[in-house]
Design an enzyme around this catalytic site. Structure first.
Site, PDB file in Angstrom:
ATOM      1  N   TRP A  64       0.800  -1.225   0.000  1.00 38.42           N
ATOM      2  CA  TRP A  64       0.000   0.000   0.000  1.00 38.42           C
ATOM      3  C   TRP A  64       0.834   1.278   0.000  1.00 38.42           C
ATOM      4  O   TRP A  64       0.292   2.359   0.199  1.00 38.42           O
ATOM      5  CB  TRP A  64      -0.921  -0.008   1.221  1.00 38.42           C
ATOM      6  N   ASP A  65       2.154   1.196  -0.193  1.00 41.08           N
ATOM      7  CA  ASP A  65       3.023   2.370  -0.093  1.00 41.08           C
ATOM      8  C   ASP A  65       2.933   2.985   1.304  1.00 41.08           C
ATOM      9  O   ASP A  65       2.914   4.201   1.470  1.00 41.08           O
ATOM     10  CB  ASP A  65       2.656   3.407  -1.155  1.00 41.08           C
ATOM     11  N   TYR A  66       2.879   2.129   2.307  1.00 41.11           N
ATOM     12  CA  TYR A  66       2.808   2.584   3.685  1.00 41.11           C
ATOM     13  C   TYR A  66       4.216   2.736   4.275  1.00 41.11           C
ATOM     14  O   TYR A  66       4.560   2.150   5.302  1.00 41.11           O
ATOM     15  CB  TYR A  66       1.972   1.617   4.520  1.00 41.11           C
ATOM     16  N   LYS A 117       1.504   6.119   8.156  1.00 44.74           N
ATOM     17  CA  LYS A 117       0.509   6.544   7.172  1.00 44.74           C
ATOM     18  C   LYS A 117      -0.853   5.906   7.437  1.00 44.74           C
ATOM     19  O   LYS A 117      -1.886   6.454   7.034  1.00 44.74           O
ATOM     20  CB  LYS A 117       0.979   6.173   5.765  1.00 44.74           C
TER      21      LYS A 117
END
Length: 644
Positions: free
Chosen positions: A323-325, A351
């Protein structure tokens, strides 16, 4: 008696971290977060809730930065995100193009400048620099009397040491003052100041995310502060069977995975010889079929022995990140009161809107964390991790349950249709072919804006984004047809994810109208929030800024704004923050979040402010230069405020 003695020693050691006076009438801000652990708290109280509304402009300095962008497209990405440091009566800061300025902290008059001459037409994922670092650190007793150096890492992968008095490169450092960070690693940038711990400089890197799976290695490296020689290098991704965590990276191509880098601020604890590394998602962000497994050390906080480079502990905030966390916020080091005793702690804001409180020496949670079941992936070749860690007692921040919203009934109905067409099964719903609603999105929750901590009230304060992302995976074999049939794909952010079977399309749940940018989820869209760590509760949360014109929409001030750039807290009972899209600088009351002061800035304030005292007068300073990707007004200002 022993307990009393240990407590006194602990408090004495913490004095520099909260801005120990350096001389009569002077209190400095010697590091990005004031102290090396990033509390972003100042003991100054000359400016307080009773007089903050009297603040006036002290001085304005202009860098001429926009001239650097002429003939390039740099202004589309450029963001003035720097927080100045103040030592010896001088402010030092960097511009988006990695230029460095030294200006008089009382008058704003330039003392010197240095231009590393970064070529802005090269392929740069980001064009920003969040600041410089100072060696020796203000709390370093071993280097007392040493000539001070300003350390600037550049967009084109150099680490440069400058003489703090003259701005000239220190010839004995590296080669004529420069260390080449790209040597042996590849095409990396550096966008955050390095950590300084003793005579060691620790630096991470920044790179793209989604164009291929085998990006450059996200190594963290330590250099000798005097000579620039490499002391150690740590790769977050295990490359051989003997590396710890190797078994959590599965598949024949797993060892070729790139990134998991540390692009944000690294914290340092000199007393414990530890640096705290916030790592990111492995590449690419949204498909992990080439790197199945838990992916140890990626999307983690990793404590490393500064003198040796050995991992002491690693705590993963997201398993097998899809999730691009990234861990975008600086790990915040503070003293946590547990059963009446001070415990060295690190606060991790994410995030996802999760806040983890960990023991600084062991990485074990000081407040309960639960592994909860999350949705499974329906993508062929992908295996989402079945559980994810959730703070069990602290409040969750950010957009956790999106609800359709619109300015008109038709706009709301359009939002409802869009949300209904997407896959959404709660937090950590994996990317999908039909499109997945990701909430919180990759901008937060808590992003690089990070957190500040007021030790007097026990409040952990952070600004929060509430914007949902939409992630769609497109089979590579169907890309041409998808482009033909999906006009939105041409306008959306696209990541080719080469080396995987899928192309990524990313957009966000907002709509463009004549009135401006409006979200398709219910407000507030940006907030300032305070968590009471003594009680484990949300003390207050208030809207931060506005995105629509309040003259046309009076409710807009209650809807908040997307925001980048952090907050600071002071003993004057105030929290200072800009960050929002409306271009205002604000002060809130620490105890209840009530707005005490606001002033328009000459350009967007997407930076974290700082404060200091000089000659008995307190100043509050912020960089106002805008943010190209957010579309706020660009500029080249550093602005200081004082009491009349």
């Amino acid at each position: 008696m022993n307990y009393l003695l240990s407590t006194l020693l602990f408090l004495y050691a913490a004095l520099p971290a909260i801005g120990q006076p350096q001389s009569s009438g002077s209190v400095e801000w010697p590091a990005y977060g004031n102290d090396p652990g990033g509390m972003r708290f100042s003991p100054l109280k000359q400016i307080n809730a009773s007089n903050v509304n009297q603040l006036t402009l002290a001085w304005t300095f202009r860098t001429g930065e926009l001239e650097q962008y002429k003939g390039t497209s740099a202004d589309e990405k450029a963001a003035f995100e720097a927080t100045p440091v103040m030592i010896d009566g001088t402010l030092f800061f960097s511009t988006p193009s990695s230029r460095v300025f030294a200006i008089d902290a009382a008058t704003g008059q330039q003392k010197w400048s240095y231009d590393p001459e970064v070529y802005l037409r090269q392929d740069l994922s980001e064009i920003t620099s969040r600041g410089v670092s100072v060696w020796p650190a203000s709390n370093d007793k071993t280097a007392s009397g040493a000539a001070k150096r300003i350390l600037i890492p550049t967009l084109d992968g150099r680490l440069i040491a400058l003489d703090a008095k003259t701005g000239k490169p220190v010839s004995s450092f590296g080669k004529d003052g420069t260390v080449d960070l790209r040597q042996g690693v590849g095409n990396i940038s550096v966008t955050s100041p390095p950590a300084v711990i003793g005579n060691t400089i620790v630096v991470g890197s920044s790179m793209g995310d989604n164009q291929r799976f085998n990006y450059e290695r996200g190594v963290v490296r330590a250099y000798d502060a005097l000579t620039g020689k490499l002391r150690w290098s740590w790769d977050p991704i295990p490359r051989s069977k003997t590396d710890p965590g190797f078994e959590t990276w599965k598949g024949p191509n797993a060892t070729q995975t790139g990134a998991a880098n540390a692009w944000s601020i690294i914290s340092a604890d000199a007393e414990r010889d530890l640096v705290f590394i916030p790592t990111t998602s492995p590449s690419p962000d949204y498909y992990g079929g080439e790197r199945l497994g838990k992916n140890a050390n990626a999307s983690s906080i990793v404590a490393i022995r500064a003198s040796t480079g050995k991992v002491v502990w690693s705590y993963q905030t997201v398993h097998h990140d899809l999730w691009d966390y990234d861990n975008a916020a600086q790990p915040l080091l503070f003293s946590y009161n547990q059963n009446g005793k001070p415990v060295p702690a690190v606060a991790v804001g994410t995030k996802m809107g999760h806040v983890f409180i960990l023991h600084r020496e062991t990485g074990l949670p000081l407040l309960p964390v639960e592994e909860r079941r999350v949705p499974v992936s329906d993508i062929v070749g992908e295996e989402a991790h079945p559980t994810q860690p959730f703070p069990a007692t602290l409040p969750l921040l950010g957009l956790q349950k999106p609800e359709a919203w619109g300015l008109t009934p038709d706009a709301k109905a359009a939002a409802q249709r869009r949300i209904a067409a997407l896959r959404y099964e709660g937090p950590f719903t994996p990317p999908s072919l039909k499109g997945t609603l990701v909430a919180p999105g990759n901008v937060g929750g808590i992003n690089w804006s990070g957190m500040c901590y007021d030790p007097e009230s026990g409040l952990l304060i952070t600004n929060v984004n509430r914007l949902a992302a939409v992630i769609t995976l497109i089979p590579r074999a169907q890309l041409a047809q998808s482009v033909k049939n999906d006009q939105e794909l041409m306008r959306a952010e696209t990541g080719m994810q080469s080396g995987t079977p899928y192309v990524m399309k990313r957009s966000y749940l907002f709509a463009k109208a004549e009135t401006g940018l409006t979200m398709q989820t219910a407000p507030p869209w940006g907030t300032l929030a305070a968590i009471n760590l003594k009680k484990g509760t949300l003390e207050w949360e208030v809207p931060l800024g506005f995105m629509l014109d309040p003259r046309q929409f009076p409710e807009a001030k209650q809807w908040g704004s997307i925001n980048f750039g952090g907050a600071i807290a002071t003993a004057g009972g105030l929290v200072f923050v800009a960050a929002s899209l409306d271009g205002h600088f604000r002060a809130f009351k620490t105890s209840d979040g009530s707005l005490q002061w606001e002033v328009p800035l000459p350009a967007g304030g997407q930076a974290t402010p700082m404060t200091y005292q000089l000659n008995g007068k307190q100043y509050v300073v912020i960089a106002a230069g805008g943010h190209g990707k957010l579309g706020t007004k660009l500029g080249d200002y550093v602005v200081a405020y004082q009491l009349p």
